[in-house]
Design a protein around this motif. Structure first.
Motif, mmCIF file in Angstrom:
data_model
loop_
_atom_site.group_PDB
_atom_site.id
_atom_site.type_symbol
_atom_site.label_atom_id
_atom_site.label_comp_id
_atom_site.label_asym_id
_atom_site.label_seq_id
_atom_site.Cartn_x
_atom_site.Cartn_y
_atom_site.Cartn_z
ATOM 1 N N PHE A 277 0.871 -1.278 0.018
ATOM 2 C CA PHE A 277 0.089 -0.265 -0.135
ATOM 3 C C PHE A 277 0.955 1.328 -0.011
ATOM 4 O O PHE A 277 1.907 1.482 0.532
ATOM 5 C CB PHE A 277 -0.978 -0.109 1.073
ATOM 6 C CG PHE A 277 -1.730 -1.126 1.339
ATOM 7 C CD1 PHE A 277 -3.055 -1.075 0.533
ATOM 8 C CD2 PHE A 277 -1.678 -2.279 1.771
ATOM 9 C CE1 PHE A 277 -4.096 -1.962 0.494
ATOM 10 C CE2 PHE A 277 -2.475 -3.243 1.643
ATOM 11 C CZ PHE A 277 -3.862 -3.251 1.052
ATOM 12 N N SER A 278 0.384 2.176 -0.704
ATOM 13 C CA SER A 278 1.007 3.465 -0.890
ATOM 14 C C SER A 278 0.254 4.706 -0.992
ATOM 15 O O SER A 278 -0.959 4.646 -1.587
ATOM 16 C CB SER A 278 2.287 3.636 -2.142
ATOM 17 O OG SER A 278 2.765 4.799 -2.447
ATOM 18 N N ASP A 279 0.310 5.595 -0.282
ATOM 19 C CA ASP A 279 -0.402 6.967 -0.268
ATOM 20 C C ASP A 279 -0.206 7.652 -1.471
ATOM 21 O O ASP A 279 -0.930 8.640 -1.958
ATOM 22 C CB ASP A 279 0.020 7.780 1.030
ATOM 23 C CG ASP A 279 -0.573 7.371 2.224
ATOM 24 O OD1 ASP A 279 -1.204 6.574 2.497
ATOM 25 O OD2 ASP A 279 0.015 7.820 3.371
ATOM 26 N N GLY A 280 0.942 7.337 -2.335
ATOM 27 C CA GLY A 280 1.224 7.927 -3.618
ATOM 28 C C GLY A 280 0.419 7.283 -4.718
ATOM 29 O O GLY A 280 0.683 7.853 -5.731
ATOM 30 N N ALA A 281 -0.312 6.032 -4.591
ATOM 31 C CA ALA A 281 -0.875 5.640 -5.540
ATOM 32 C C ALA A 281 -2.125 6.241 -5.939
ATOM 33 O O ALA A 281 -3.263 5.568 -5.721
ATOM 34 C CB ALA A 281 -1.114 4.180 -5.302
ATOM 35 N N LYS A 282 -2.050 7.598 -6.295
ATOM 36 C CA LYS A 282 -3.298 8.217 -6.814
ATOM 37 C C LYS A 282 -3.029 9.018 -7.862
ATOM 38 O O LYS A 282 -1.863 9.259 -8.124
ATOM 39 C CB LYS A 282 -3.866 9.201 -5.675
ATOM 40 C CG LYS A 282 -4.872 8.642 -4.559
ATOM 41 C CD LYS A 282 -5.377 9.878 -3.791
ATOM 42 C CE LYS A 282 -6.481 9.274 -3.047
ATOM 43 N NZ LYS A 282 -7.190 10.493 -2.103
ATOM 44 N N THR A 283 -3.999 9.348 -8.577
ATOM 45 C CA THR A 283 -3.660 10.232 -10.136
ATOM 46 C C THR A 283 -3.579 11.691 -9.532
ATOM 47 O O THR A 283 -3.952 12.335 -8.691
ATOM 48 C CB THR A 283 -4.905 10.067 -10.874
ATOM 49 O OG1 THR A 283 -6.200 10.845 -10.242
ATOM 50 C CG2 THR A 283 -5.352 8.738 -11.274
ATOM 51 N N SER A 284 -2.538 12.293 -10.340
ATOM 52 C CA SER A 284 -2.061 13.605 -9.869
ATOM 53 C C SER A 284 -1.566 14.280 -11.268
ATOM 54 O O SER A 284 -0.726 13.572 -11.771
ATOM 55 C CB SER A 284 -1.190 13.712 -8.948
ATOM 56 O OG SER A 284 -0.686 15.124 -8.767
ATOM 57 N N PRO A 285 -1.876 15.345 -11.486
ATOM 58 C CA PRO A 285 -1.208 16.183 -12.691
ATOM 59 C C PRO A 285 0.147 16.517 -12.590
ATOM 60 O O PRO A 285 0.984 16.358 -13.688
ATOM 61 C CB PRO A 285 -2.105 17.529 -12.894
ATOM 62 C CG PRO A 285 -2.719 17.738 -11.671
ATOM 63 C CD PRO A 285 -2.839 16.575 -10.868
ATOM 64 N N VAL A 286 0.722 16.552 -11.423
ATOM 65 C CA VAL A 286 2.003 16.515 -11.021
ATOM 66 C C VAL A 286 2.429 15.736 -10.075
ATOM 67 O O VAL A 286 1.637 15.480 -9.199
ATOM 68 C CB VAL A 286 2.564 18.259 -10.875
ATOM 69 C CG1 VAL A 286 2.213 19.082 -12.108
ATOM 70 C CG2 VAL A 286 1.891 18.786 -9.715
ATOM 71 N N SER A 287 3.811 15.729 -9.771
ATOM 72 C CA SER A 287 4.169 14.878 -8.814
ATOM 73 C C SER A 287 4.177 15.322 -7.502
ATOM 74 O O SER A 287 4.525 16.750 -7.383
ATOM 75 C CB SER A 287 5.834 14.373 -8.929
ATOM 76 O OG SER A 287 6.275 13.503 -8.090
ATOM 77 N N TRP B 34 3.507 14.910 -2.792
ATOM 78 C CA TRP B 34 3.576 13.721 -1.721
ATOM 79 C C TRP B 34 2.131 13.763 -1.142
ATOM 80 O O TRP B 34 1.916 12.644 -0.359
ATOM 81 C CB TRP B 34 4.544 14.417 -0.823
ATOM 82 C CG TRP B 34 4.219 15.669 0.104
ATOM 83 C CD1 TRP B 34 4.667 16.916 -0.402
ATOM 84 C CD2 TRP B 34 3.547 15.737 1.087
ATOM 85 N NE1 TRP B 34 3.960 17.667 0.693
ATOM 86 C CE2 TRP B 34 3.211 16.960 1.439
ATOM 87 C CE3 TRP B 34 2.771 14.721 2.047
ATOM 88 C CZ2 TRP B 34 2.632 17.460 2.610
ATOM 89 C CZ3 TRP B 34 1.956 15.216 3.185
ATOM 90 C CH2 TRP B 34 1.901 16.409 3.377
ATOM 91 N N ASN B 35 1.059 14.437 -1.489
ATOM 92 C CA ASN B 35 0.046 14.622 -1.132
ATOM 93 C C ASN B 35 -1.324 14.567 -2.043
ATOM 94 O O ASN B 35 -1.745 15.744 -2.308
ATOM 95 C CB ASN B 35 -0.204 15.535 0.251
ATOM 96 C CG ASN B 35 -1.508 15.447 0.717
ATOM 97 O OD1 ASN B 35 -2.075 14.348 0.794
ATOM 98 N ND2 ASN B 35 -2.092 16.478 1.347
ATOM 99 N N PRO B 36 -1.342 13.606 -2.689
ATOM 100 C CA PRO B 36 -2.361 13.803 -3.795
ATOM 101 C C PRO B 36 -3.600 13.421 -3.417
ATOM 102 O O PRO B 36 -4.543 12.337 -3.841
ATOM 103 C CB PRO B 36 -1.996 12.414 -5.043
ATOM 104 C CG PRO B 36 -1.328 11.557 -3.926
ATOM 105 C CD PRO B 36 -0.665 12.394 -2.914
ATOM 106 N N SER B 37 -4.066 14.487 -2.627
ATOM 107 C CA SER B 37 -5.478 14.273 -1.972
ATOM 108 C C SER B 37 -6.615 14.325 -2.928
ATOM 109 O O SER B 37 -7.596 13.681 -2.739
ATOM 110 C CB SER B 37 -5.519 15.169 -0.894
ATOM 111 O OG SER B 37 -5.391 16.599 -1.157
ATOM 112 N N ALA B 38 -6.269 15.014 -3.942
ATOM 113 C CA ALA B 38 -7.699 15.281 -4.750
ATOM 114 C C ALA B 38 -7.721 14.107 -6.048
ATOM 115 O O ALA B 38 -8.505 14.228 -6.639
ATOM 116 C CB ALA B 38 -7.558 16.635 -5.349
ATOM 117 N N GLY B 39 -6.744 13.437 -6.292
ATOM 118 C CA GLY B 39 -6.730 12.354 -7.120
ATOM 119 C C GLY B 39 -7.622 11.285 -6.991
ATOM 120 O O GLY B 39 -8.174 10.903 -5.590
ATOM 121 N N ASN B 40 -7.491 10.351 -7.781
ATOM 122 C CA ASN B 40 -8.437 9.185 -7.804
ATOM 123 C C ASN B 40 -7.491 7.974 -7.455
ATOM 124 O O ASN B 40 -6.375 7.840 -7.989
ATOM 125 C CB ASN B 40 -9.170 8.686 -9.273
ATOM 126 C CG ASN B 40 -9.898 9.810 -9.725
ATOM 127 O OD1 ASN B 40 -10.735 10.386 -9.005
ATOM 128 N ND2 ASN B 40 -9.884 9.976 -10.987
#
Length: 257
Positions: free
Chosen positions: A178-188, A190-196
Protein backbone atom coordinates in the motif's frame (compact mmCIF):
# COMPACT_ATOMS: atom_id res chain seq x y z
CA UNK A 1 23.41 4.28 -11.91
CA UNK A 2 26.75 5.95 -12.54
CA UNK A 3 25.49 8.85 -14.66
CA UNK A 4 22.44 11.08 -15.13
CA UNK A 5 21.16 8.96 -18.02
CA UNK A 6 21.40 5.21 -18.36
CA UNK A 7 19.91 2.89 -20.94
CA UNK A 8 18.63 -0.48 -19.74
CA UNK A 9 18.39 -3.17 -22.44
CA UNK A 10 14.89 -4.45 -23.18
CA UNK A 11 14.91 -7.61 -25.26
CA UNK A 12 12.20 -8.34 -27.79
CA UNK A 13 10.46 -11.69 -28.19
CA UNK A 14 12.78 -14.63 -28.90
CA UNK A 15 11.40 -17.59 -30.82
CA UNK A 16 11.67 -21.20 -29.67
CA UNK A 17 12.10 -23.75 -32.45
CA UNK A 18 11.90 -27.55 -32.44
CA UNK A 19 14.96 -28.85 -34.30
CA UNK A 20 14.96 -32.33 -35.82
CA UNK A 21 17.85 -34.69 -35.24
CA UNK A 22 20.80 -33.48 -37.24
CA UNK A 23 18.87 -30.37 -38.22
CA UNK A 24 20.29 -26.89 -38.68
CA UNK A 25 19.69 -24.26 -36.05
CA UNK A 26 17.73 -21.39 -37.57
CA UNK A 27 18.84 -17.79 -37.17
CA UNK A 28 16.79 -15.41 -35.06
CA UNK A 29 17.32 -11.65 -34.82
CA UNK A 30 15.08 -10.38 -32.02
CA UNK A 31 14.77 -6.63 -31.66
CA UNK A 32 16.86 -5.23 -28.84
CA UNK A 33 15.77 -1.80 -27.66
CA UNK A 34 16.30 0.19 -24.49
CA UNK A 35 14.48 1.81 -21.62
CA UNK A 36 16.08 5.12 -20.76
CA UNK A 37 16.49 6.06 -17.11
CA UNK A 38 16.85 9.79 -16.40
CA UNK A 39 17.90 10.64 -12.85
CA UNK A 40 15.89 13.35 -11.11
CA UNK A 41 17.02 15.18 -7.99
CA UNK A 42 14.57 15.35 -5.10
CA UNK A 43 15.50 17.78 -2.35
CA UNK A 44 14.60 20.56 0.03
CA UNK A 45 16.18 23.06 2.39
CA UNK A 46 14.72 23.60 5.84
CA UNK A 47 15.46 26.64 7.99
CA UNK A 48 15.50 26.04 11.75
CA UNK A 49 15.64 28.58 14.55
CA UNK A 50 18.74 27.92 16.62
CA UNK A 51 16.61 28.25 19.77
CA UNK A 52 14.68 25.16 18.69
CA UNK A 53 17.92 23.21 18.46
CA UNK A 54 19.01 24.28 21.94
CA UNK A 55 15.69 24.17 23.80
CA UNK A 56 13.67 21.35 22.25
CA UNK A 57 12.99 18.13 24.13
CA UNK A 58 13.20 16.16 20.86
CA UNK A 59 15.94 15.99 18.27
CA UNK A 60 14.58 18.53 15.80
CA UNK A 61 17.04 17.64 13.07
CA UNK A 62 16.18 13.93 13.19
CA UNK A 63 12.45 14.67 13.13
CA UNK A 64 12.83 16.90 10.07
CA UNK A 65 14.91 14.21 8.38
CA UNK A 66 12.26 11.57 9.10
CA UNK A 67 9.47 13.84 7.88
CA UNK A 68 11.29 14.65 4.66
CA UNK A 69 12.15 11.00 3.96
CA UNK A 70 8.52 9.94 4.50
CA UNK A 71 7.14 12.59 2.16
CA UNK A 72 9.87 11.88 -0.39
CA UNK A 73 8.78 8.23 -0.48
CA UNK A 74 5.18 9.28 -1.14
CA UNK A 75 6.21 11.74 -3.84
CA UNK A 76 8.48 9.22 -5.54
CA UNK A 77 5.68 6.64 -5.53
CA UNK A 78 3.27 9.19 -6.98
CA UNK A 79 5.76 10.09 -9.70
CA UNK A 80 6.24 6.41 -10.60
CA UNK A 81 2.64 5.27 -10.30
CA UNK A 82 0.05 8.00 -10.72
CA UNK A 83 1.11 11.17 -12.55
CA UNK A 84 -1.15 11.76 -15.54
CA UNK A 85 1.23 13.63 -17.87
CA UNK A 86 4.33 12.67 -19.85
CA UNK A 87 7.62 13.23 -18.04
CA UNK A 88 9.00 16.77 -18.29
CA UNK A 89 12.00 16.38 -15.96
CA UNK A 90 10.68 18.77 -13.30
CA UNK A 91 7.07 18.72 -12.07
CA UNK A 92 6.60 15.30 -13.69
CA UNK A 93 9.99 13.60 -13.31
CA UNK A 94 8.95 10.25 -14.82
CA UNK A 95 6.27 8.84 -17.09
CA UNK A 96 4.20 6.81 -14.63
CA UNK A 97 2.64 3.37 -14.89
CA UNK A 98 -0.77 5.07 -15.10
CA UNK A 99 0.29 7.22 -18.07
CA UNK A 100 2.05 4.34 -19.83
CA UNK A 101 -1.01 2.07 -19.57
CA UNK A 102 -3.17 4.93 -20.86
CA UNK A 103 -6.41 3.76 -22.47
CA UNK A 104 -5.92 0.34 -20.91
CA UNK A 105 -6.72 1.67 -17.42
CA UNK A 106 -9.94 0.12 -16.08
CA UNK A 107 -12.15 2.88 -14.71
CA UNK A 108 -14.92 2.24 -12.22
CA UNK A 109 -16.98 4.27 -9.75
CA UNK A 110 -17.88 3.44 -6.18
CA UNK A 111 -16.32 0.86 -3.92
CA UNK A 112 -13.85 -1.66 -5.29
CA UNK A 113 -15.60 -4.93 -6.14
CA UNK A 114 -14.59 -8.55 -6.57
CA UNK A 115 -15.24 -8.15 -10.31
CA UNK A 116 -12.92 -5.11 -10.48
CA UNK A 117 -10.11 -7.09 -8.88
CA UNK A 118 -10.68 -10.09 -11.11
CA UNK A 119 -10.67 -7.91 -14.24
CA UNK A 120 -7.49 -6.03 -13.39
CA UNK A 121 -5.69 -9.25 -12.50
CA UNK A 122 -6.82 -10.78 -15.79
CA UNK A 123 -5.41 -7.77 -17.65
CA UNK A 124 -1.97 -8.33 -16.14
CA UNK A 125 -2.16 -12.11 -16.49
CA UNK A 126 -2.94 -11.83 -20.21
CA UNK A 127 -0.31 -9.19 -20.92
CA UNK A 128 2.47 -11.64 -21.99
CA UNK A 129 4.83 -10.50 -19.24
CA UNK A 130 3.03 -12.04 -16.29
CA UNK A 131 5.03 -14.03 -13.74
CA UNK A 132 3.59 -15.67 -10.64
CA UNK A 133 6.87 -15.20 -8.78
CA UNK A 134 7.31 -11.54 -9.71
CA UNK A 135 3.69 -10.41 -9.60
CA UNK A 136 2.92 -7.64 -7.12
CA UNK A 137 -0.16 -5.57 -6.33
CA UNK A 138 0.25 -1.91 -5.32
CA UNK A 139 -2.84 -0.12 -3.99
CA UNK A 140 -3.66 3.21 -2.42
CA UNK A 141 -3.94 2.95 1.35
CA UNK A 142 -7.62 3.88 1.24
CA UNK A 143 -8.38 0.47 -0.29
CA UNK A 144 -7.47 -1.38 2.90
CA UNK A 145 -10.88 -1.01 4.50
CA UNK A 146 -12.65 -2.09 1.32
CA UNK A 147 -10.42 -5.11 0.78
CA UNK A 148 -11.08 -6.42 4.30
CA UNK A 149 -14.76 -6.86 3.44
CA UNK A 150 -14.19 -8.81 0.21
CA UNK A 151 -14.78 -12.56 0.50
CA UNK A 152 -15.03 -15.44 -1.95
CA UNK A 153 -18.05 -17.68 -2.49
CA UNK A 154 -17.20 -19.64 0.67
CA UNK A 155 -16.93 -16.55 2.85
CA UNK A 156 -13.14 -16.63 3.00
CA UNK A 157 -11.37 -13.23 2.97
CA UNK A 158 -9.46 -12.40 -0.22
CA UNK A 159 -7.17 -9.92 1.54
CA UNK A 160 -4.86 -11.52 4.12
CA UNK A 161 -3.12 -9.01 6.35
CA UNK A 162 0.32 -9.63 7.79
CA UNK A 163 0.09 -12.19 10.58
CA UNK A 164 3.81 -12.63 11.26
CA UNK A 165 6.92 -10.51 10.93
CA UNK A 166 8.36 -10.86 7.44
CA UNK A 167 5.19 -12.37 5.97
CA UNK A 168 3.71 -10.18 3.22
CA UNK A 169 0.10 -9.11 2.95
CA UNK A 170 -1.63 -10.92 0.10
CA UNK A 171 -4.60 -10.50 -2.20
CA UNK A 172 -5.68 -13.49 -4.29
CA UNK A 173 -2.43 -15.04 -3.08
CA UNK A 174 -0.24 -12.26 -4.52
CA UNK A 175 1.84 -9.86 -2.44
CA UNK A 176 0.10 -6.53 -1.97
CA UNK A 177 1.69 -3.27 -0.86
CA UNK A 178 0.00 0.00 0.00
CA UNK A 179 1.17 3.49 -0.83
CA UNK A 180 -0.30 6.95 -0.24
CA UNK A 181 1.27 7.93 -3.56
CA UNK A 182 -0.91 5.56 -5.60
CA UNK A 183 -3.34 8.25 -6.72
CA UNK A 184 -3.68 10.22 -9.93
CA UNK A 185 -2.12 13.66 -10.00
CA UNK A 186 -1.27 16.14 -12.81
CA UNK A 187 2.13 16.72 -11.20
CA UNK A 188 4.21 14.72 -8.77
CA UNK A 189 3.21 15.43 -5.16
CA UNK A 190 3.62 13.84 -1.74
CA UNK A 191 -0.05 14.44 -0.96
CA UNK A 192 -2.29 13.70 -4.00
CA UNK A 193 -5.43 14.16 -1.91
CA UNK A 194 -7.62 15.26 -4.84
CA UNK A 195 -6.65 12.37 -7.11
CA UNK A 196 -8.38 9.08 -7.88
CA UNK A 197 -7.08 6.02 -5.98
CA UNK A 198 -5.34 3.35 -8.04
CA UNK A 199 -4.74 -0.37 -7.74
CA UNK A 200 -1.92 -1.64 -9.94
CA UNK A 201 -1.11 -5.26 -10.74
CA UNK A 202 2.02 -6.28 -12.60
CA UNK A 203 5.47 -7.72 -12.92
CA UNK A 204 7.79 -5.96 -10.47
CA UNK A 205 10.74 -6.47 -12.83
CA UNK A 206 9.13 -3.95 -15.17
CA UNK A 207 9.17 -1.28 -12.46
CA UNK A 208 12.73 -0.20 -13.23
CA UNK A 209 14.30 2.07 -10.61
CA UNK A 210 17.71 3.68 -10.96
CA UNK A 211 19.60 4.66 -7.81
CA UNK A 212 21.97 7.54 -8.61
CA UNK A 213 22.57 8.66 -5.03
CA UNK A 214 21.04 7.76 -1.64
CA UNK A 215 19.18 10.09 0.70
CA UNK A 216 21.72 12.57 2.08
CA UNK A 217 21.46 15.47 4.51
CA UNK A 218 23.77 18.28 5.53
CA UNK A 219 23.38 21.01 8.14
CA UNK A 220 25.06 24.38 7.72
CA UNK A 221 25.36 26.90 10.55
CA UNK A 222 27.15 29.34 8.23
CA UNK A 223 24.06 29.75 6.03
CA UNK A 224 22.09 31.27 8.88
CA UNK A 225 24.92 33.23 10.52
CA UNK A 226 23.10 36.57 10.27
CA UNK A 227 19.82 35.28 11.70
CA UNK A 228 20.66 32.36 14.06
CA UNK A 229 18.83 30.04 11.66
CA UNK A 230 20.93 27.09 10.47
CA UNK A 231 19.84 25.30 7.30
CA UNK A 232 19.33 21.59 6.66
CA UNK A 233 19.65 20.45 3.06
CA UNK A 234 18.34 17.03 2.04
CA UNK A 235 18.49 15.35 -1.34
CA UNK A 236 18.48 12.13 -3.32
CA UNK A 237 18.69 11.29 -7.01
CA UNK A 238 16.53 8.55 -8.49
CA UNK A 239 15.30 7.41 -11.87
CA UNK A 240 12.33 5.34 -12.96
CA UNK A 241 10.92 3.82 -16.12
CA UNK A 242 8.27 1.27 -17.05
CA UNK A 243 9.78 -1.75 -18.79
CA UNK A 244 6.71 -2.93 -20.69
CA UNK A 245 3.29 -1.37 -20.24
CA UNK A 246 1.74 -4.72 -21.18
CA UNK A 247 3.08 -6.08 -17.88
CA UNK A 248 0.49 -4.10 -15.91
CA UNK A 249 -3.18 -3.86 -15.18
CA UNK A 250 -4.53 -0.70 -13.52
CA UNK A 251 -7.92 0.03 -12.00
CA UNK A 252 -8.91 3.62 -11.16
CA UNK A 253 -11.79 4.55 -8.85
CA UNK A 254 -13.27 7.64 -10.49
CA UNK A 255 -15.85 8.44 -7.78
CA UNK A 256 -16.25 7.63 -4.10
CA UNK A 257 -18.58 4.87 -2.84
Amino acid sequence: MTSDIQKTPRLGDVDVVVIPKGGTYPEDNPTLDNVQLDAAKFGDRIIIAEEDLNDANVNVIVEFQKGWATNYARKFDNACLGTTAVANGTTVPFTSVYKEVGAGVLKTAGALTYADLSDVLATAENGRYFSDVDNVIIAHTSFKGQLRSLVDGNGRPMFIEQVALGQPQTLFGYEVRFSDGAKTSPVSTWNPSAGNPLLIVGNRKHLIVGDRSPIESLISFDAGFGTDEPHIKMRTRKAFAVGRKEAFGVVEITAGP
